[in-house]
Design a protein around this motif. Structure first.
Motif, PDB file in Angstrom:
ATOM      1  N   CYS A  65       0.862  -1.185   0.000  1.00 43.80           N
ATOM      2  CA  CYS A  65       0.000   0.000   0.000  1.00 43.80           C
ATOM      3  C   CYS A  65       0.898   1.234   0.000  1.00 43.80           C
ATOM      4  CB  CYS A  65      -0.902   0.016   1.225  1.00 43.80           C
ATOM      5  SG  CYS A  65      -0.003   0.150   2.770  1.00 43.80           S
ATOM      6  N   SER A  66       0.276   2.368  -0.322  1.00 46.10           N
ATOM      7  CA  SER A  66       1.002   3.634  -0.195  1.00 46.10           C
ATOM      8  C   SER A  66       0.351   4.412   0.942  1.00 46.10           C
ATOM      9  CB  SER A  66       0.903   4.433  -1.500  1.00 46.10           C
ATOM     10  OG  SER A  66      -0.446   4.814  -1.711  1.00 46.10           O
ATOM     11  N   ILE A  67       1.056   5.415   1.446  1.00 49.78           N
ATOM     12  CA  ILE A  67       0.435   6.299   2.445  1.00 49.78           C
ATOM     13  C   ILE A  67       0.673   7.740   2.033  1.00 49.78           C
ATOM     14  CG2 ILE A  67       2.444   6.243   4.002  1.00 49.78           C
ATOM     15  CD1 ILE A  67       0.173   6.481   6.289  1.00 49.78           C
ATOM     16  N   ASP A  68      -0.387   8.524   2.190  1.00 48.71           N
ATOM     17  CA  ASP A  68      -0.308   9.949   1.898  1.00 48.71           C
ATOM     18  C   ASP A  68      -1.057  10.665   3.024  1.00 48.71           C
ATOM     19  OD1 ASP A  68       0.268  12.253   0.541  1.00 48.71           O
ATOM     20  OD2 ASP A  68      -0.634  11.607  -1.359  1.00 48.71           O
ATOM     21  N   PHE A  69      -0.804  11.946   3.166  1.00 51.09           N
ATOM     22  CA  PHE A  69      -1.380  12.692   4.288  1.00 51.09           C
ATOM     23  C   PHE A  69      -2.160  13.901   3.790  1.00 51.09           C
ATOM     24  CE2 PHE A  69       2.378  10.492   5.721  1.00 51.09           C
ATOM     25  CZ  PHE A  69       1.928   9.874   6.882  1.00 51.09           C
ATOM     26  N   MET A  70      -3.233  14.173   4.500  1.00 46.78           N
ATOM     27  CA  MET A  70      -4.009  15.366   4.200  1.00 46.78           C
ATOM     28  C   MET A  70      -4.138  16.160   5.499  1.00 46.78           C
ATOM     29  SD  MET A  70      -7.705  15.374   2.357  1.00 46.78           S
ATOM     30  CE  MET A  70      -7.430  15.673   0.644  1.00 46.78           C
ATOM     31  N   GLY A  71      -3.811  17.428   5.432  1.00 50.60           N
ATOM     32  CA  GLY A  71      -3.961  18.290   6.613  1.00 50.60           C
ATOM     33  C   GLY A  71      -5.203  19.138   6.451  1.00 50.60           C
ATOM     34  N   SER A  81     -18.954  22.956  11.917  1.00 48.08           N
ATOM     35  CA  SER A  81     -19.838  23.111  10.760  1.00 48.08           C
ATOM     36  C   SER A  81     -19.635  21.973   9.772  1.00 48.08           C
ATOM     37  CB  SER A  81     -19.562  24.436  10.055  1.00 48.08           C
ATOM     38  OG  SER A  81     -18.253  24.408   9.506  1.00 48.08           O
ATOM     39  N   GLY A  82     -18.494  21.298   9.896  1.00 43.32           N
ATOM     40  CA  GLY A  82     -18.196  20.233   8.947  1.00 43.32           C
ATOM     41  C   GLY A  82     -17.542  20.760   7.683  1.00 43.32           C
ATOM     42  N   VAL A  83     -17.411  22.087   7.600  1.00 38.42           N
ATOM     43  CA  VAL A  83     -16.728  22.659   6.443  1.00 38.42           C
ATOM     44  C   VAL A  83     -15.270  22.820   6.828  1.00 38.42           C
ATOM     45  CG1 VAL A  83     -16.580  24.605   4.864  1.00 38.42           C
ATOM     46  CG2 VAL A  83     -18.794  23.886   5.778  1.00 38.42           C
ATOM     47  N   VAL A  84     -14.400  22.170   6.103  1.00 36.80           N
ATOM     48  CA  VAL A  84     -12.988  22.221   6.469  1.00 36.80           C
ATOM     49  C   VAL A  84     -12.160  22.784   5.330  1.00 36.80           C
ATOM     50  CG1 VAL A  84     -13.205  20.291   8.071  1.00 36.80           C
ATOM     51  CG2 VAL A  84     -12.477  19.862   5.724  1.00 36.80           C
ATOM     52  N   ARG A  85     -11.013  23.279   5.695  1.00 38.00           N
ATOM     53  CA  ARG A  85     -10.065  23.826   4.724  1.00 38.00           C
ATOM     54  C   ARG A  85      -8.912  22.837   4.635  1.00 38.00           C
ATOM     55  NH1 ARG A  85      -5.828  27.623   5.410  1.00 38.00           N
ATOM     56  NH2 ARG A  85      -6.267  27.624   7.633  1.00 38.00           N
ATOM     57  N   ILE A  86      -8.509  22.533   3.415  1.00 39.68           N
ATOM     58  CA  ILE A  86      -7.383  21.609   3.249  1.00 39.68           C
ATOM     59  C   ILE A  86      -6.090  22.416   3.346  1.00 39.68           C
ATOM     60  CG2 ILE A  86      -6.254  20.011   1.645  1.00 39.68           C
ATOM     61  CD1 ILE A  86      -9.084  19.240   0.680  1.00 39.68           C
ATOM     62  N   THR A  87      -5.310  22.135   4.390  1.00 37.75           N
ATOM     63  CA  THR A  87      -4.066  22.877   4.615  1.00 37.75           C
ATOM     64  C   THR A  87      -2.870  22.153   3.993  1.00 37.75           C
ATOM     65  OG1 THR A  87      -3.818  21.772   6.740  1.00 37.75           O
ATOM     66  CG2 THR A  87      -4.870  23.932   6.758  1.00 37.75           C
ATOM     67  N   LYS A  88      -3.026  20.849   3.780  1.00 35.35           N
ATOM     68  CA  LYS A  88      -1.993  20.089   3.067  1.00 35.35           C
ATOM     69  C   LYS A  88      -2.722  19.053   2.224  1.00 35.35           C
ATOM     70  CE  LYS A  88       1.261  16.521   2.888  1.00 35.35           C
ATOM     71  NZ  LYS A  88       0.670  16.048   1.626  1.00 35.35           N
ATOM     72  N   ASP A  89      -2.521  19.148   0.931  1.00 36.83           N
ATOM     73  CA  ASP A  89      -3.237  18.223   0.048  1.00 36.83           C
ATOM     74  C   ASP A  89      -2.381  16.969  -0.206  1.00 36.83           C
ATOM     75  OD1 ASP A  89      -5.178  17.156  -1.578  1.00 36.83           O
ATOM     76  OD2 ASP A  89      -5.423  18.961  -2.791  1.00 36.83           O
ATOM     77  N   LEU A  90      -3.021  15.980  -0.801  1.00 37.29           N
ATOM     78  CA  LEU A  90      -2.314  14.743  -1.127  1.00 37.29           C
ATOM     79  C   LEU A  90      -1.208  15.018  -2.140  1.00 37.29           C
ATOM     80  CD1 LEU A  90      -5.418  12.389  -1.552  1.00 37.29           C
ATOM     81  CD2 LEU A  90      -3.946  12.668   0.462  1.00 37.29           C
ATOM     82  N   ASP A  91      -0.156  14.235  -2.051  1.00 41.31           N
ATOM     83  CA  ASP A  91       0.935  14.385  -3.013  1.00 41.31           C
ATOM     84  C   ASP A  91       0.669  13.585  -4.290  1.00 41.31           C
ATOM     85  OD1 ASP A  91       2.400  16.000  -1.313  1.00 41.31           O
ATOM     86  OD2 ASP A  91       3.343  14.285  -0.323  1.00 41.31           O
ATOM     87  N   GLU A  92      -0.069  12.462  -4.136  1.00 41.80           N
ATOM     88  CA  GLU A  92      -0.269  11.558  -5.277  1.00 41.80           C
ATOM     89  C   GLU A  92      -1.752  11.514  -5.663  1.00 41.80           C
ATOM     90  OE1 GLU A  92       2.302   9.955  -6.540  1.00 41.80           O
ATOM     91  OE2 GLU A  92       3.758  10.500  -4.980  1.00 41.80           O
TER      92      GLU A  92
END
Ligand code: IMP
Length: 201
Positions: A65-71, A81-92
């Motif tokens: 498997c691969s691993i990637d991170f989302m911030g 509210s459930g509305v979130v901002r992506i501070t770090k997106d996936l690399d792949e």
């Protein structure tokens, strides 16, 4: 010297000890390995709260498997509210792949629901949730959680990657947090910056 772990009045009882965490994470790793054997598995771990869990889970798996991170962080003024901002997106790219979204804890479910929808827009073959903790008493959105570590009561917890104001992530177990000497119940319900923990948590 005052112990970081024992001297804090904020820390309540140990809810899940280290050995129980290890056992359950190992079981989850085996379940996931069986379910995704032969698939192109992309683990997506949500920062910061899931980093310890994801690291142990990965080592409990015996498939490729691969691993990637989302911030992510909640929008200021709209925690919960459930509305979130992506501070770090996936690399792949995850297009065409089997995605496993790894979360520390599902509380109302709003965050995971938002993330599921955001990931689905990227056209993966599938997206499933793996959450270490499930605080189902506070759920606002019905979500399937096929891989779940523990069901916990409505208490605010820290440790094993999870924080309160960026502290306690390094506890090897999961403990209940008492706020201002309050009882060990329901601080999450009154915790104003809880969703901001994803800033994160
Ligand atoms: P939800 O959108 O209400 O499901 O919130 C989930 C997120 O809130 C988790 O990923 C955590 O960042 C945070 N959270 C909820 N409950 C707790 C807790 O008891 N301790 C630490 N973080 C929590």
């Amino acid at each position: 010297m005052k112990s970081f772990f024992n001297g804090e009045t904020e820390l309540g009882k140990v809810l899940i000890p280290q050995n129980r965490l290890q056992e359950r994470v190992s079981e989850l790793g085996q379940e996931i390995s069986q379910a995704f054997d032969g698939k192109d598995l992309a683990i997506v771990a949500i920062l910061k709260g899931s980093f310890v869990f994801a690291a142990d889970l990965l080592r409990a798996m015996n498939i490729q498997c691969s691993i990637d991170f989302m911030g992510i962080s909640s929008y200021a003024g709209q925690p919960g509210s459930g509305v979130v901002r992506i501070t770090k997106d996936l690399d792949e790219s995850i297009a065409g792949r089997s995605v496993l979204l790894v979360e520390d804890i599902i509380d109302t479910g709003l965050t995971a629901n938002y993330l599921l929808n955001a990931l689905r827009q990227r056209k993966p073959a599938s997206v499933d949730i793996c959450a270490l903790l499930d605080k189902s008493a506070r759920r606002l959105i019905d979500l399937p959680i096929p891989y779940r570590g523990f069901e916990i009561p409505d208490v605010f917890v820290v440790g094993y990657g999870m924080d309160y104001q960026q502290r306690y992530r390094n506890l090897p177990h999961i403990a209940v947090l008492r706020l201002n000497g309050a009882q060990e119940s329901s601080p999450a319900a009154t915790q104003p910056d809880q969703a901001d923990n994803k800033n994160g948590s």
